[in-house]
Design an enzyme around this catalytic site. Sequence first.
Site, PDB file in Angstrom:
ATOM      1  N   LYS A   1      25.345 -40.931 -31.884  1.00 32.67           N
ATOM      2  CA  LYS A   1      26.344 -40.181 -32.664  1.00 32.67           C
ATOM      3  C   LYS A   1      27.608 -39.897 -31.831  1.00 32.67           C
ATOM      4  O   LYS A   1      28.717 -39.918 -32.361  1.00 32.67           O
ATOM      5  CB  LYS A   1      25.739 -38.894 -33.217  1.00 32.67           C
ATOM      6  CG  LYS A   1      24.641 -39.129 -34.272  1.00 32.67           C
ATOM      7  CD  LYS A   1      25.150 -39.850 -35.518  1.00 32.67           C
ATOM      8  CE  LYS A   1      24.103 -39.904 -36.618  1.00 32.67           C
ATOM      9  NZ  LYS A   1      24.554 -40.640 -37.824  1.00 32.67           N
TER      10      LYS A   1
ATOM     11  N   TYR B   1      19.470 -40.049 -30.013  1.00 31.17           N
ATOM     12  CA  TYR B   1      20.227 -39.767 -31.243  1.00 31.17           C
ATOM     13  C   TYR B   1      21.660 -39.357 -30.890  1.00 31.17           C
ATOM     14  O   TYR B   1      22.621 -39.878 -31.452  1.00 31.17           O
ATOM     15  CB  TYR B   1      19.518 -38.667 -32.031  1.00 31.17           C
ATOM     16  CG  TYR B   1      20.178 -38.314 -33.349  1.00 31.17           C
ATOM     17  CD1 TYR B   1      20.155 -39.208 -34.415  1.00 31.17           C
ATOM     18  CD2 TYR B   1      20.833 -37.092 -33.526  1.00 31.17           C
ATOM     19  CE1 TYR B   1      20.762 -38.889 -35.630  1.00 31.17           C
ATOM     20  CE2 TYR B   1      21.433 -36.768 -34.738  1.00 31.17           C
ATOM     21  CZ  TYR B   1      21.394 -37.663 -35.786  1.00 31.17           C
ATOM     22  OH  TYR B   1      21.987 -37.346 -36.988  1.00 31.17           O
TER      23      TYR B   1
ATOM     24  N   SER C   1      28.601 -38.864 -38.955  1.00 35.65           N
ATOM     25  CA  SER C   1      28.078 -38.592 -37.619  1.00 35.65           C
ATOM     26  C   SER C   1      27.116 -37.427 -37.766  1.00 35.65           C
ATOM     27  O   SER C   1      26.185 -37.457 -38.572  1.00 35.65           O
ATOM     28  CB  SER C   1      29.245 -38.286 -36.680  1.00 35.65           C
ATOM     29  OG  SER C   1      28.823 -37.807 -35.441  1.00 35.65           O
TER      30      SER C   1
ATOM     31  N   ASP D   1      20.390 -53.859 -45.482  1.00 36.88           N
ATOM     32  CA  ASP D   1      19.786 -53.253 -44.289  1.00 36.88           C
ATOM     33  C   ASP D   1      20.852 -53.385 -43.202  1.00 36.88           C
ATOM     34  O   ASP D   1      21.320 -54.508 -42.925  1.00 36.88           O
ATOM     35  CB  ASP D   1      18.509 -54.042 -43.927  1.00 36.88           C
ATOM     36  CG  ASP D   1      17.803 -53.465 -42.703  1.00 36.88           C
ATOM     37  OD1 ASP D   1      18.480 -52.900 -41.816  1.00 36.88           O
ATOM     38  OD2 ASP D   1      16.580 -53.609 -42.622  1.00 36.88           O
TER      39      ASP D   1
ATOM     40  N   LYS E   1      32.947 -54.058 -39.730  1.00 36.08           N
ATOM     41  CA  LYS E   1      33.610 -55.356 -39.534  1.00 36.08           C
ATOM     42  C   LYS E   1      33.622 -56.172 -40.825  1.00 36.08           C
ATOM     43  O   LYS E   1      34.564 -56.914 -41.082  1.00 36.08           O
ATOM     44  CB  LYS E   1      32.917 -56.135 -38.408  1.00 36.08           C
ATOM     45  CG  LYS E   1      33.226 -55.566 -37.028  1.00 36.08           C
ATOM     46  CD  LYS E   1      32.514 -56.316 -35.933  1.00 36.08           C
ATOM     47  CE  LYS E   1      33.074 -57.717 -35.743  1.00 36.08           C
ATOM     48  NZ  LYS E   1      32.411 -58.416 -34.614  1.00 36.08           N
TER      49      LYS E   1
ATOM     50  N   ASN F   1      26.758 -44.260 -43.812  1.00 42.46           N
ATOM     51  CA  ASN F   1      25.896 -43.074 -43.842  1.00 42.46           C
ATOM     52  C   ASN F   1      24.487 -43.343 -43.316  1.00 42.46           C
ATOM     53  O   ASN F   1      23.842 -42.437 -42.783  1.00 42.46           O
ATOM     54  CB  ASN F   1      25.827 -42.576 -45.296  1.00 42.46           C
ATOM     55  CG  ASN F   1      24.674 -41.643 -45.539  1.00 42.46           C
ATOM     56  OD1 ASN F   1      24.695 -40.483 -45.133  1.00 42.46           O
ATOM     57  ND2 ASN F   1      23.617 -42.152 -46.200  1.00 42.46           N
TER      58      ASN F   1
HETATM   59  P1  NAP Z   1      17.769 -39.475 -45.324  1.00 43.85           P
HETATM   60  O1  NAP Z   1      17.575 -38.790 -46.619  1.00 43.85           O
HETATM   61  O2  NAP Z   1      16.577 -39.822 -44.526  1.00 43.85           O
HETATM   62  O3  NAP Z   1      18.677 -40.750 -45.539  1.00 43.85           O
HETATM   63  C1  NAP Z   1      18.812 -41.742 -44.553  1.00 43.85           C
HETATM   64  C2  NAP Z   1      19.216 -43.012 -45.226  1.00 43.85           C
HETATM   65  O4  NAP Z   1      19.439 -44.015 -44.235  1.00 43.85           O
HETATM   66  C3  NAP Z   1      18.125 -43.539 -46.158  1.00 43.85           C
HETATM   67  O5  NAP Z   1      18.750 -44.018 -47.341  1.00 43.85           O
HETATM   68  C4  NAP Z   1      17.537 -44.690 -45.382  1.00 43.85           C
HETATM   69  O6  NAP Z   1      17.016 -45.746 -46.169  1.00 43.85           O
HETATM   70  C5  NAP Z   1      18.784 -45.181 -44.673  1.00 43.85           C
HETATM   71  N1  NAP Z   1      18.463 -46.124 -43.603  1.00 43.85           N
HETATM   72  C6  NAP Z   1      17.666 -45.949 -42.512  1.00 43.85           C
HETATM   73  N2  NAP Z   1      17.596 -47.078 -41.799  1.00 43.85           N
HETATM   74  C7  NAP Z   1      18.368 -47.991 -42.453  1.00 43.85           C
HETATM   75  C8  NAP Z   1      18.715 -49.348 -42.251  1.00 43.85           C
HETATM   76  N3  NAP Z   1      18.224 -50.065 -41.209  1.00 43.85           N
HETATM   77  N4  NAP Z   1      19.542 -49.962 -43.130  1.00 43.85           N
HETATM   78  C9  NAP Z   1      20.029 -49.308 -44.202  1.00 43.85           C
HETATM   79  N5  NAP Z   1      19.718 -48.026 -44.478  1.00 43.85           N
HETATM   80  C10 NAP Z   1      18.907 -47.384 -43.602  1.00 43.85           C
HETATM   81  O7  NAP Z   1      18.637 -38.545 -44.354  1.00 43.85           O
HETATM   82  P2  NAP Z   1      20.134 -37.974 -44.478  1.00 43.85           P
HETATM   83  O8  NAP Z   1      20.052 -36.609 -43.897  1.00 43.85           O
HETATM   84  O9  NAP Z   1      20.698 -38.165 -45.823  1.00 43.85           O
HETATM   85  O10 NAP Z   1      20.867 -38.895 -43.400  1.00 43.85           O
HETATM   86  C11 NAP Z   1      22.084 -39.556 -43.674  1.00 43.85           C
HETATM   87  C12 NAP Z   1      22.959 -39.509 -42.438  1.00 43.85           C
HETATM   88  O11 NAP Z   1      23.246 -38.146 -42.126  1.00 43.85           O
HETATM   89  C13 NAP Z   1      22.326 -40.107 -41.171  1.00 43.85           C
HETATM   90  O12 NAP Z   1      23.292 -40.888 -40.512  1.00 43.85           O
HETATM   91  C14 NAP Z   1      21.956 -38.879 -40.341  1.00 43.85           C
HETATM   92  O13 NAP Z   1      22.001 -39.150 -38.960  1.00 43.85           O
HETATM   93  C15 NAP Z   1      23.070 -37.926 -40.746  1.00 43.85           C
HETATM   94  N6  NAP Z   1      22.778 -36.494 -40.510  1.00 43.85           N
HETATM   95  C16 NAP Z   1      21.766 -35.854 -41.157  1.00 43.85           C
HETATM   96  C17 NAP Z   1      21.560 -34.489 -40.950  1.00 43.85           C
HETATM   97  C18 NAP Z   1      20.487 -33.695 -41.660  1.00 43.85           C
HETATM   98  O14 NAP Z   1      20.183 -32.573 -41.226  1.00 43.85           O
HETATM   99  N7  NAP Z   1      19.928 -34.171 -42.742  1.00 43.85           N
HETATM  100  C19 NAP Z   1      22.390 -33.801 -40.059  1.00 43.85           C
HETATM  101  C20 NAP Z   1      23.404 -34.478 -39.411  1.00 43.85           C
HETATM  102  C21 NAP Z   1      23.604 -35.827 -39.654  1.00 43.85           C
HETATM  103  P3  NAP Z   1      15.454 -45.934 -46.525  1.00 43.85           P
HETATM  104  O15 NAP Z   1      15.254 -45.127 -47.781  1.00 43.85           O
HETATM  105  O16 NAP Z   1      15.312 -47.385 -46.743  1.00 43.85           O
HETATM  106  O17 NAP Z   1      14.659 -45.429 -45.357  1.00 43.85           O
END
Ligand code: NAP
Length: 270
Positions: free
Chosen positions: A150, A146, A132, A54, A114, A81
């Site tokens: 970012k 958000y 990002s 986490d 780190k 990520n």
């Molecule tokens: P996602 O499917 O919701 O994946 C997010 C991941 O982050 C999940 O594995 C979640 O784990 C994990 N997470 C959340 N809080 C956490 C914590 N405290 N410690 C460790 N893991 C944690 O969404 P995604 O789209 O793949 O997002 C991945 C990255 O892409 C994020 O940084 C997001 O800001 C960025 N992003 C996404 C989009 C988009 O449109 N999808 C666009 C731009 C950027 P759990 O399963 O435990 O909740």
Amino acid sequence: MKKTVLITGASSGFGRMAAKLFHTKDWNVIATMRSPEKEVELTTLSNVFISKLDVTDKLSIQNTVAAGIEKFGKIDVLVNNAGYGALGALEAATEEQVKQQFDVNLFGLIEVTKAVLPGMRQQKSGIIINVSSVGGRITFPFCSLYHATKFAVEGLTESLQYELNPLGIRLKIVEPGGYKTEFAGRSMNLFGANDLNDYKPAFDNFIAMLDNWPMSENIGEVADAIYEAATDGTEKLRYPVGHDAAQLIEARQQMDDVDFKKMMTAQTVI
Ligand code: NAP
């Protein structure tokens, strides 16, 4: 010798897709997640080590990095990520919601970074890839928290190049546009604009815009960009991914602040 990547947030979305891609490319993968007991697919893959992490729990970060190095010898690439979106009118956000957004998207990323740096410094090599967002370059309404995280990730990463490049460590930023992951579902934390009537019409418009946003289903594009960043051997810093990301970033570069605000307002607020 096989290379090793550590990925945060590998339970779903981009992180999960990237873990599978690195595996097919014959890398060792340290796939980290908050609830490894729920994982059924990645556990079946050879050279994929699932570890509980986490990003808000320093001990889980230290334990994972130590166990990953013990298992595979070193960490060549870190993919920061894990993240989520806290969206709504800033005024309605609780202190806890503000703190949590920064704890996960920024402070967590810093702690994981780190934790891998001593090993990367020792081996005089490493690549740190920070996921990002197009939201690290341009802004939408009701996403101020958000964006704050970012934009911070972008500045942090850009600056880190100066102190880490001389030590053999490179930095990369992947900037996805809108993709259909869990992000717009369980990873989206909408707060309180409905409780404050002044914001409600604009917030409703924003939500309607989000609902109609042409989210791409091809999340493999983002995994490909992460893999490219890990392997292209270039000095390139930013990897925007997705047609919307490219268009929005280009529009932002071509418009001044006032024109961009007018364009975004016309599309989302009125
Ligand atoms: P996602 O499917 O919701 O994946 C997010 C991941 O982050 C999940 O594995 C979640 O784990 C994990 N997470 C959340 N809080 C956490 C914590 N405290 N410690 C460790 N893991 C944690 O969404 P995604 O789209 O793949 O997002 C991945 C990255 O892409 C994020 O940084 C997001 O800001 C960025 N992003 C996404 C989009 C988009 O449109 N999808 C666009 C731009 C950027 P759990 O399963 O435990 O909740």
